[in-house]
Scaffold this motif. Structure first.
Motif, PDB file in Angstrom:
ATOM      1  N   THR A  67       0.839  -1.198   0.000  1.00 35.65           N
ATOM      2  CA  THR A  67       0.000   0.000   0.000  1.00 35.65           C
ATOM      3  C   THR A  67       0.872   1.246   0.000  1.00 35.65           C
ATOM      4  N   CYS A  68       0.283   2.355  -0.359  1.00 36.92           N
ATOM      5  CA  CYS A  68       1.005   3.625  -0.402  1.00 36.92           C
ATOM      6  C   CYS A  68       1.310   4.077   1.023  1.00 36.92           C
ATOM      7  N   CYS A  70       2.913   6.662   1.931  1.00 39.54           N
ATOM      8  CA  CYS A  70       2.685   8.097   2.059  1.00 39.54           C
ATOM      9  C   CYS A  70       1.239   8.361   2.473  1.00 39.54           C
ATOM     10  N   HIS A  71       0.300   7.627   1.850  1.00 44.10           N
ATOM     11  CA  HIS A  71      -1.120   7.776   2.191  1.00 44.10           C
ATOM     12  C   HIS A  71      -1.374   7.332   3.633  1.00 44.10           C
ATOM     13  N   GLU A  72      -0.695   6.267   4.058  1.00 45.39           N
ATOM     14  CA  GLU A  72      -0.866   5.773   5.429  1.00 45.39           C
ATOM     15  C   GLU A  72      -0.466   6.838   6.447  1.00 45.39           C
ATOM     16  N   CYS A  75      -0.188  11.509   3.694  1.00 42.69           N
ATOM     17  CA  CYS A  75       0.431  12.206   2.551  1.00 42.69           C
ATOM     18  C   CYS A  75       1.160  13.475   3.005  1.00 42.69           C
ATOM     19  N   GLY A  83      -4.916  13.020  -4.908  1.00 38.43           N
ATOM     20  CA  GLY A  83      -5.119  11.779  -4.170  1.00 38.43           C
ATOM     21  C   GLY A  83      -4.321  10.633  -4.739  1.00 38.43           C
ATOM     22  N   CYS A  84      -4.323   9.516  -4.020  1.00 39.23           N
ATOM     23  CA  CYS A  84      -3.545   8.348  -4.415  1.00 39.23           C
ATOM     24  C   CYS A  84      -4.155   7.683  -5.643  1.00 39.23           C
ATOM     25  N   CYS A 107       2.458   5.211  -4.108  1.00 34.31           N
ATOM     26  CA  CYS A 107       1.695   5.106  -5.353  1.00 34.31           C
ATOM     27  C   CYS A 107       2.272   6.062  -6.404  1.00 34.31           C
ATOM     28  N   CYS A 110       1.478   9.900  -5.771  1.00 31.69           N
ATOM     29  CA  CYS A 110       2.248  10.521  -4.692  1.00 31.69           C
ATOM     30  C   CYS A 110       3.727  10.613  -5.055  1.00 31.69           C
TER      31      CYS A 110
END
Length: 346
Positions: A67-68, A70-72, A75, A83-84, A107, A110
């Protein structure tokens, strides 16, 4: 009734800090206990990349579980964007002027928005051993095209090489990376050096790479120059040598085509970077910061290079949208002949 089994959460983010030490520099990793001193004769950049690559191999994870990161973390590694989206890739980022390095699953969206970041080309050796055989059977379908592979490597070399390395030397480093064997050795034939216009001053080019501790010159065998690459990350490239050599041939034809042959190396490198994102007949676009890093040119010198390419008739139009940070361009028929021999599928 099928029970919902939660996916395992593996934090695929690794960070290394470089700190001053009486004996030079020390490498501090939150996962590895006390800081370690960088050995003499080893560049800090090479030590960091080796350490981060070791973590990535030890925490290999199937693509569908990645998973991304950065999103976790909300970001926080880049300015706001839409967005991702897109595939998750390994991204190397540099912060605090080179004092902090981060390798993480990020992702595509990102990764493009993260400053001073480079996509690390995916490798078969980072996959779990049980999956390598299945992945090798799918290698032909998963093999990136020549422009895609060159684009990823230019992005990686922007982080792996010091900013002072000249454009012509970066073109040599790209050829070395694509032509290396599994031991990190590469033989550059005299004809290849002539094609790159390095036959008269090739020594200066790899002296730059030796000073950066990126390779070592092993001597001459017949008419070929033998080099040993010291960057361990390039040793973990997917072992499809045929597709890598096709990418090297495409890069050579594109950056050293007759219409570019008399131009400075910075213009040839810029045209190669543009070529990796150009669709024939439709032009292309790229993030200006990412393109600037791939070309080793700050924004203003990059704009001057684009003006010169337009003056030579290689670019029909180009424009820079400062709102989204994207550069758009339209190539001409003259530049359409670059890399004209399309690599055959492997």
């Amino acid at each position: 009734m099928r029970l919902c089994t939660p996916r395992p959460t593996v934090p695929r983010t690794w960070t290394v800090d470089l700190r001053p030490h009486p004996c030079g520099l020390e490498l501090a990793c939150p996962l590895c206990g006390p800081p370690a001193t960088v050995e003499r004769g080893v560049s800090a950049r090479s030590a960091v990349l080796t350490h981060l690559a070791r973590h990535a191999r030890a925490a290999a994870l199937p693509p569908y579980l990645r998973t991304c990161q950065c999103h976790e973390r909300g970001c926080r590694w880049h300015p706001r964007h839409r967005g991702c989206s897109g595939p998750v890739t390994l991204v190397l980022a540099c912060e605090r002027g080179g004092r902090r390095w981060r390798l993480a699953d990020v992702c595509t969206s990102c990764a493009g928005a993260t400053p001073d970041a480079a996509v690390v080309p995916e490798t078969l050796s980072c996959a779990p051993p049980a999956r390598r055989a299945r992945r090798s059977r799918r290698a032909a379908a998963d093999t990136p095209s020549a422009p895609e592979r060159v684009r990823d490597l230019l992005s990686y070399l922007a982080s792996a090489l010091p900013p002072s390395v000249s454009p012509g030397t970066r073109l040599l480093a790209l050829q070395c990376t694509l032509r290396t064997d599994r031991h990190g050795q590469v033989a550059l034939a005299a004809g290849l050096l002539r094609g790159m216009r390095l036959h008269s001053h090739h020594t200066r080019a790899w002296q730059e790479l030796e000073q950066a501790r990126w390779l070592r010159h092993l001597g001459q065998t017949g008419t070929s120059q033998r080099l040993q690459l010291l960057d361990v990350t390039v040793l973990t490239q997917a072992p499809n040598r045929a597709s890598r050599h096709q990418a090297a041939d495409w890069a050579l034809r594109t950056a050293h085509a007759p219409v570019l042959r008399d131009l400075p190396a910075r213009l040839r490198l810029t045209m190669l970077a543009l070529g990796t994102s150009t669709t024939p007949g439709e032009g292309g676009y790229a993030d200006i910061e990412q393109l600037s890093r791939a070309c080793a040119l700050p924004e203003e010198p990059l704009e001057r290079a684009l003006l010169q390419l337009a003056d030579t008739g290689l670019l029909a139009t180009w424009s820079f949208n400062r709102e989204d940070g994207q550069l758009y361009w339209q190539a001409t028929g003259k530049s359409a002949r670059l890399g004209a021999v399309t690599p055959r599928p492997v």
